[in-house]
Write an enzyme that holds these catalytic residues in place. Sequence first.
Site, PDB file in Angstrom:
ATOM      1  N   SER A  41      11.040  19.606   4.050  1.00 18.22           N
ATOM      2  CA  SER A  41       9.970  18.814   3.450  1.00 18.22           C
ATOM      3  C   SER A  41       8.736  19.709   3.400  1.00 18.22           C
ATOM      4  O   SER A  41       7.997  19.829   4.366  1.00 18.22           O
ATOM      5  CB  SER A  41       9.701  17.572   4.307  1.00 18.22           C
ATOM      6  OG  SER A  41       8.563  16.880   3.838  1.00 18.22           O
ATOM      7  N   HIS A  78      15.332  14.789   6.251  1.00 19.50           N
ATOM      8  CA  HIS A  78      15.919  15.393   7.448  1.00 19.50           C
ATOM      9  C   HIS A  78      17.237  14.745   7.852  1.00 19.50           C
ATOM     10  O   HIS A  78      17.834  15.149   8.850  1.00 19.50           O
ATOM     11  CB  HIS A  78      14.948  15.312   8.625  1.00 19.50           C
ATOM     12  CG  HIS A  78      13.750  16.183   8.460  1.00 19.50           C
ATOM     13  ND1 HIS A  78      12.690  16.171   9.334  1.00 19.50           N
ATOM     14  CD2 HIS A  78      13.451  17.115   7.522  1.00 19.50           C
ATOM     15  CE1 HIS A  78      11.778  17.047   8.926  1.00 19.50           C
ATOM     16  NE2 HIS A  78      12.220  17.625   7.832  1.00 19.50           N
ATOM     17  N   GLU A  96      10.302  10.743  10.193  1.00 18.88           N
ATOM     18  CA  GLU A  96      10.405  10.930  11.641  1.00 18.88           C
ATOM     19  C   GLU A  96       9.811   9.745  12.387  1.00 18.88           C
ATOM     20  O   GLU A  96       8.689   9.323  12.108  1.00 18.88           O
ATOM     21  CB  GLU A  96       9.672  12.203  12.086  1.00 18.88           C
ATOM     22  CG  GLU A  96      10.194  13.485  11.468  1.00 18.88           C
ATOM     23  CD  GLU A  96       9.417  14.691  11.947  1.00 18.88           C
ATOM     24  OE1 GLU A  96       9.035  14.726  13.142  1.00 18.88           O
ATOM     25  OE2 GLU A  96       9.172  15.593  11.141  1.00 18.88           O
ATOM     26  N   GLU A 121      16.434  17.725  12.964  1.00 15.97           N
ATOM     27  CA  GLU A 121      15.542  18.013  14.076  1.00 15.97           C
ATOM     28  C   GLU A 121      16.009  17.413  15.394  1.00 15.97           C
ATOM     29  O   GLU A 121      15.254  17.327  16.357  1.00 15.97           O
ATOM     30  CB  GLU A 121      14.122  17.557  13.736  1.00 15.97           C
ATOM     31  CG  GLU A 121      13.569  18.329  12.536  1.00 15.97           C
ATOM     32  CD  GLU A 121      12.126  18.007  12.226  1.00 15.97           C
ATOM     33  OE1 GLU A 121      11.561  17.107  12.874  1.00 15.97           O
ATOM     34  OE2 GLU A 121      11.566  18.667  11.334  1.00 15.97           O
ATOM     35  N   ASP A 172       6.023  10.264  11.250  1.00 15.68           N
ATOM     36  CA  ASP A 172       5.780  11.239  10.191  1.00 15.68           C
ATOM     37  C   ASP A 172       6.438  10.661   8.958  1.00 15.68           C
ATOM     38  O   ASP A 172       7.665  10.682   8.823  1.00 15.68           O
ATOM     39  CB  ASP A 172       6.372  12.605  10.531  1.00 15.68           C
ATOM     40  CG  ASP A 172       6.257  13.602   9.369  1.00 15.68           C
ATOM     41  OD1 ASP A 172       5.626  13.247   8.337  1.00 15.68           O
ATOM     42  OD2 ASP A 172       6.797  14.705   9.471  1.00 15.68           O
ATOM     43  N   GLU A 174       1.506  10.809  10.635  1.00 21.39           N
ATOM     44  CA  GLU A 174       1.401  12.063   9.879  1.00 21.39           C
ATOM     45  C   GLU A 174       1.798  11.827   8.428  1.00 21.39           C
ATOM     46  O   GLU A 174       2.766  11.111   8.154  1.00 21.39           O
ATOM     47  CB  GLU A 174       2.325  13.108  10.510  1.00 21.39           C
ATOM     48  CG  GLU A 174       2.371  14.446   9.777  1.00 21.39           C
ATOM     49  CD  GLU A 174       3.414  15.377  10.361  1.00 21.39           C
ATOM     50  OE1 GLU A 174       3.913  16.241   9.625  1.00 21.39           O
ATOM     51  OE2 GLU A 174       3.736  15.252  11.563  1.00 21.39           O
ATOM     52  N   ASP A 191      -0.598  17.108   6.998  1.00 19.60           N
ATOM     53  CA  ASP A 191       0.308  18.262   6.943  1.00 19.60           C
ATOM     54  C   ASP A 191       0.351  18.791   5.514  1.00 19.60           C
ATOM     55  O   ASP A 191      -0.294  19.781   5.185  1.00 19.60           O
ATOM     56  CB  ASP A 191       1.699  17.866   7.432  1.00 19.60           C
ATOM     57  CG  ASP A 191       2.717  19.002   7.299  1.00 19.60           C
ATOM     58  OD1 ASP A 191       2.303  20.166   7.131  1.00 19.60           O
ATOM     59  OD2 ASP A 191       3.930  18.734   7.367  1.00 19.60           O
ATOM     60  N   LYS A 248       1.307  24.881  11.028  1.00 22.30           N
ATOM     61  CA  LYS A 248       2.582  25.575  10.851  1.00 22.30           C
ATOM     62  C   LYS A 248       2.290  27.000  10.401  1.00 22.30           C
ATOM     63  O   LYS A 248       1.720  27.212   9.329  1.00 22.30           O
ATOM     64  CB  LYS A 248       3.439  24.869   9.797  1.00 22.30           C
ATOM     65  CG  LYS A 248       3.882  23.460  10.191  1.00 22.30           C
ATOM     66  CD  LYS A 248       4.587  22.782   9.030  1.00 22.30           C
ATOM     67  CE  LYS A 248       5.121  21.403   9.418  1.00 22.30           C
ATOM     68  NZ  LYS A 248       5.685  20.675   8.256  1.00 22.30           N
ATOM     69  N   HIS A 293       6.834  22.951  14.626  1.00 26.70           N
ATOM     70  CA  HIS A 293       8.027  23.666  14.176  1.00 26.70           C
ATOM     71  C   HIS A 293       8.273  23.392  12.694  1.00 26.70           C
ATOM     72  O   HIS A 293       7.459  22.754  12.021  1.00 26.70           O
ATOM     73  CB  HIS A 293       9.246  23.199  14.988  1.00 26.70           C
ATOM     74  CG  HIS A 293       9.569  21.742  14.766  1.00 26.70           C
ATOM     75  ND1 HIS A 293      10.762  21.163  15.107  1.00 26.70           N
ATOM     76  CD2 HIS A 293       8.839  20.726  14.216  1.00 26.70           C
ATOM     77  CE1 HIS A 293      10.777  19.885  14.788  1.00 26.70           C
ATOM     78  NE2 HIS A 293       9.606  19.594  14.245  1.00 26.70           N
ATOM     79  N   LYS A 302       4.688  19.603  18.287  1.00 26.65           N
ATOM     80  CA  LYS A 302       5.750  18.845  17.629  1.00 26.65           C
ATOM     81  C   LYS A 302       6.890  19.821  17.354  1.00 26.65           C
ATOM     82  O   LYS A 302       6.749  20.725  16.531  1.00 26.65           O
ATOM     83  CB  LYS A 302       5.205  18.249  16.325  1.00 26.65           C
ATOM     84  CG  LYS A 302       6.182  17.390  15.571  1.00 26.65           C
ATOM     85  CD  LYS A 302       5.548  16.936  14.267  1.00 26.65           C
ATOM     86  CE  LYS A 302       6.587  16.197  13.444  1.00 26.65           C
ATOM     87  NZ  LYS A 302       6.165  16.118  12.033  1.00 26.65           N
TER      88      LYS A 302
END
Length: 431
Positions: free
Chosen positions: A44, A157, A166, A207, A244, A288, A315, A340, A368, A391
Site C-alpha cells: 500500500s 495486506h 490494519e 504483516e 490503519d 492512520e 502516511d 518510513k 516498517h 509500527k
Amino acid sequence: MKKTSIAHVRAREILDSRGHPTIRTRIILHGGAEGVASVPSGASTGTHEALELRDGDPGRYLGKGVLKAVANVNEIIAPGVVGMDALEQEDLDHRLIELDGTPAKNKLGANAILSVSMAAACAASAALKTPLYDYLGKKRAYILPVPLINILNGGTHADNNLNIQEFLIMPAGSASFEEAIRKAADVFHHLKKLLKKKGYSTAVGDEGGFAPNLKADEEALELIMESIVQAGYRAGGDIFLALDVAASELFEETIYVFKKSDGSKRSSEEMIELYERLVRTYPIISIEDGLAEDDWAGWVRLTARLGKKIQLIGDDIFVTNPDRLKDGIQMGIANSILIKLNQIGTLTETIETVSYAQSQGYSTVISHRSGETEDTFIADLSVALNTGQIKTGSVSRSERVAKYNRLLEIEEELKERGSFAGKRAFAQYIA
C-alpha cells in the site's frame, strides 16, 4: 586514509518477506568495520513516495527484480562514495542525492540510495563499537517506543473481505517494553483461540496479523475487544486500539468504496462520521490514513472533528516528506506522521523530517513496510530519535518479531538510561 572512510561498497538482490526481490548493501570501512542494510518494500504505497526502482522484466520475478538498483549501487554510487568518511552521514547522504539529481530519486532509485545510506550508518556504529541507537541518538537517556501491533489484517495486506487494512493493539498501559510485548502476545494468542472457536481462519496476512473473512469490518474490533478481556487485560486501560484504514486504496475519484465487502460508498463526511462513531464505541486512540492522500479538504475536516480526541497519523499524505508535512501543518491536517525510510530515501532526510515534526508538536511513528526483511535498523532508529512509537507488524513472522526482539535487547542494555513511553505518548487522548 581514516579507518572510518569507505573502502568497499557492494549490493546484491535478496528476497523480502513476500518472496519479492529487494536490495541489500554491504559497506566495508578501511579499518575493517562492516555495515549491512536491507531495504523493505510497501504494498500500500503513496503515489508521492520516492521511486522504488524495479526492473520491469516480466520474465524475471514478474517484473519486480531489482538488478537495475543493484547495478546503480555497484557501478555508480560505489565509485562516488568510496573514500568518504562514514561518520559524516549528512555529507554522504548529500552526495547520494547529488549522484541521483532528481527530486523523487528516479534515476538511481530510492531503494538503491537508501541501502547505502543505512549501511554506512551501520558501518560507522560498528567502527566506533557503539550500538546503532547510541551512534544515531547520542543521548544520555532514551525512550522505548509503544508498539502499534497489527493483529488483524485486511485491505491490500490480506486476501479476505476486510476493507480496513490494519486493526492494531497498543499496550500503552505497561511499565516496560518487555511487558508491552508480553501483553500483546497474550492478546494475539487469545484472538487465535477465539477465531478457531468461531470457525474463522487463523492464517496470517503480510504483516503477521490474522486474516479471516468476517461479517463486517467492525466485527474485527469486537473480536479484539473480547480477546483483550479473555487475556485478562482492560481495553482502554492496559491496551488501546488503533486503525490503519489505508483510505487511498478505497478512494475512487471523489468517493470511498468498500469494495472488498458490500461495495458500499461513502463520502469524506460519511467516513468522518464512521470514525466518530467507532471512537465513541471502542477505545480507539489512533487512526492512520483515515482519508486519501490527496483528499486535503477532507483531512482538514477530519482533523477539526477528531484531532483533539485521538492521534491522526498521516502516511500516504505526507510520505515522510518535509515539504508535504509543512503544507499539512499549515492547513491543520493530522497531528502525527508515519516515518518510513524508503519513502524519502536517505537517513539524513528521514531524521530531518522527524525533527521538524517533533518541533511542531506532531507525534512521530517509525514504521516498517509490508514487504520486510530481517533488518532491525528501524528498531534502533525509533529509540535513537525518541519517537515513542513504532509500527512493525504482528507478534508473528520472523521479519516482524526481529524488530521486537531487538527492542527487548535495547531495553536490557539501556537499564536506567531507558524508559518506556507508555501512556505518556498519548496523554492528551487518555482521560
